[in-house]
Write a protein that holds these residues in place. Sequence first.
Motif, short mmCIF file in Angstrom:
data_model
loop_
_atom_site.label_atom_id
_atom_site.label_comp_id
_atom_site.label_asym_id
_atom_site.label_seq_id
_atom_site.Cartn_x
_atom_site.Cartn_y
_atom_site.Cartn_z
N ILE A 1 35.45 36.27 33.65
CA ILE A 1 35.99 37.47 34.30
C ILE A 1 36.25 37.20 35.77
CG2 ILE A 1 35.55 39.89 34.87
CD1 ILE A 1 33.82 40.03 32.33
N ALA A 2 35.38 36.42 36.41
CA ALA A 2 35.57 36.09 37.82
C ALA A 2 36.77 35.19 38.03
CB ALA A 2 34.31 35.41 38.37
N GLY A 3 37.18 34.47 36.99
CA GLY A 3 38.29 33.53 37.11
C GLY A 3 37.87 32.13 37.44
N PHE A 4 36.56 31.84 37.35
CA PHE A 4 36.05 30.50 37.64
C PHE A 4 36.27 29.54 36.48
CE2 PHE A 4 32.64 32.78 40.39
CZ PHE A 4 33.55 32.90 41.42
N ILE A 5 36.36 30.08 35.26
CA ILE A 5 36.60 29.28 34.06
C ILE A 5 37.92 29.76 33.44
CG2 ILE A 5 35.79 28.69 31.75
CD1 ILE A 5 32.95 29.14 32.68
N PRO A 6 38.84 28.85 33.14
CA PRO A 6 40.11 29.28 32.55
C PRO A 6 39.94 29.76 31.11
CG PRO A 6 39.99 26.89 32.65
CD PRO A 6 38.79 27.40 33.39
N ARG B 1 45.79 43.49 33.98
CA ARG B 1 46.46 42.24 34.37
C ARG B 1 45.62 41.04 33.95
NH1 ARG B 1 46.79 45.68 38.73
NH2 ARG B 1 45.05 44.62 39.75
N PRO B 2 46.24 39.98 33.43
CA PRO B 2 45.49 38.80 33.03
C PRO B 2 44.76 38.17 34.21
CG PRO B 2 47.72 38.73 32.14
CD PRO B 2 47.69 39.86 33.12
N VAL B 3 43.52 37.77 33.98
CA VAL B 3 42.75 37.04 34.99
C VAL B 3 43.16 35.57 34.94
CG1 VAL B 3 40.44 36.26 35.64
CG2 VAL B 3 40.81 38.64 34.92
N LYS B 4 43.70 35.09 36.06
CA LYS B 4 44.18 33.71 36.12
C LYS B 4 43.45 32.88 37.16
CE LYS B 4 48.79 34.84 34.40
NZ LYS B 4 50.26 34.80 34.65
N GLY B 5 42.49 33.49 37.85
CA GLY B 5 41.73 32.79 38.87
C GLY B 5 40.93 33.80 39.67
N PRO B 6 40.11 33.32 40.62
CA PRO B 6 39.32 34.24 41.45
C PRO B 6 40.21 35.18 42.25
CG PRO B 6 38.53 31.97 41.65
CD PRO B 6 39.82 31.91 40.90
N HIS B 7 39.68 36.36 42.56
CA HIS B 7 40.43 37.35 43.33
C HIS B 7 39.43 38.25 44.06
CE1 HIS B 7 43.07 40.80 44.22
NE2 HIS B 7 44.05 39.91 44.17
N PRO B 8 39.75 38.70 45.28
CA PRO B 8 38.82 39.55 46.03
C PRO B 8 38.46 40.86 45.33
CG PRO B 8 40.56 38.72 47.48
CD PRO B 8 40.94 38.35 46.09
N SER B 9 39.27 41.28 44.37
CA SER B 9 38.97 42.53 43.65
C SER B 9 37.77 42.36 42.71
CB SER B 9 40.18 42.98 42.84
OG SER B 9 40.49 42.04 41.81
N ARG B 10 37.35 41.11 42.46
CA ARG B 10 36.21 40.84 41.59
C ARG B 10 35.17 40.05 42.37
NH1 ARG B 10 40.68 39.26 39.01
NH2 ARG B 10 40.09 37.07 39.09
N GLY B 11 34.09 40.74 42.77
CA GLY B 11 33.02 40.09 43.52
C GLY B 11 31.96 39.53 42.60
N MET B 12 31.19 38.56 43.11
CA MET B 12 30.16 37.90 42.31
C MET B 12 28.87 37.83 43.12
SD MET B 12 30.27 36.10 39.22
CE MET B 12 29.23 34.94 38.34
N GLY C 1 42.02 33.61 23.44
CA GLY C 1 41.77 35.00 23.72
C GLY C 1 42.37 35.37 25.06
N ARG C 2 41.91 36.48 25.64
CA ARG C 2 42.42 36.89 26.95
C ARG C 2 41.37 37.71 27.69
NH1 ARG C 2 46.60 41.98 26.04
NH2 ARG C 2 45.16 43.25 24.81
N VAL C 3 41.48 37.69 29.02
CA VAL C 3 40.64 38.51 29.88
C VAL C 3 41.57 39.28 30.82
CG1 VAL C 3 38.85 38.54 31.65
CG2 VAL C 3 38.71 36.88 29.78
N LEU C 4 41.44 40.61 30.82
CA LEU C 4 42.27 41.45 31.66
C LEU C 4 41.40 42.22 32.65
CD1 LEU C 4 44.57 43.09 28.92
CD2 LEU C 4 44.99 40.98 30.19
#
Length: 269
Positions: free
Chosen positions: A64-69, A80-91, A73-76
Motif C-alpha cells: 500500500i505504501a508503494g515500497f513493493i511493486p 488510483r493505482p499505487v505505483k510508488g511511495p507518495h506523501p498521501s500515504r504515511g508510514m 492483483g492491484r492496490v488502489l
Amino acid sequence: MAGALGGKERMTAHIDVDHITLSFAGKQGVLTVLEDVSLTLAKGEFVVLLGPSGCGKSTILNLIAGFIPVRQGRVLCAGRPVKGPHPSRGMVFQQPNLFPWLSVLDNVTFGARMAGRKKAAANGDANAWLNRVGLAGFERHATWQLSGGMKQRVALARAWLPDPEVLLMDEPFGALDAQTRMMMQELLREAWKQTGTTILFVTHDVEEALFLADRILVMSARPGKIAEEVALPFGPDRDIETLAQSPGYSDIKQQVLHRVRTEARRSMR
C-alpha cells in the motif's frame, strides 16, 4: 469476509487491495507470502491487521505504501493505482528511525523541508503537532535525550505533519513498556478522531487491536490470506480503563484470540 465486496463498494473504498498474490524466489524455491488477498478500508476507518509472524502483515503495508511493486492483483488508493511511495500515504515503523544529529523539531520537519516546504510554515505546523502529542517544550532537544515513548511521539508527529490521507503503522508501540504503550494508544486514537485519517495498523496484541480498531482483520498462516473479519461495536469514545467491561468484550476477545492462536499454531507446523 473482507474480500467479498461488490464492485460498487470497491469503487468507493479509500484503500482497495484487490486479489493480491505475492511470491519471492529463494534458494529453497518460490515462497508465496500472500495468496489472493483482498481487503478494503473506508475513508477515515481504523483497521487492525492481526496474525502470526511471517503471514504477510507488513508486506501488505509495504504494498500500500508503494515500497513493493504489485505483480498480481492491484492496490488502489482513492481509486488510483499505487505505483510508488507518495506523501498521501504515511508510514510509521516499530522503531522511530530519528536522525540523532537533528533536534526534535528538525526531525519532524525533515521530510517537509526536503519536499520544498518553507521552513517557517513547516515549523509552525510541527510545533502544533508536537503540542498535540505532548512534546511542547522539547522542540530543541536532541533525540538521544528522549525516552522510547517520546521518540515514538516524535515519529507520529513527523508522519502526520504532511497531512496524509492514509497512515500505515507497523507495530509502532511494540518496543514500549506496557504503561507507555497504553498512553500511546490513547494518544493515537485522539489524533485519529481529530484528523479523520484512514489508518491500517499492524500488531500482535489482541487487546491493543480491540481498543484501537473499527474492524480487525485476522490473517492466516503463510501464505497469508484474510481468514476472519471482526467488526467492533465499542464506538469512538471507548475508554482504555473500562473497555473490558463493555458488553460483548470478553466474547469478542476470546473469538479473536482463538483464531490468532489457531493460525499461529499452523504457522509453527
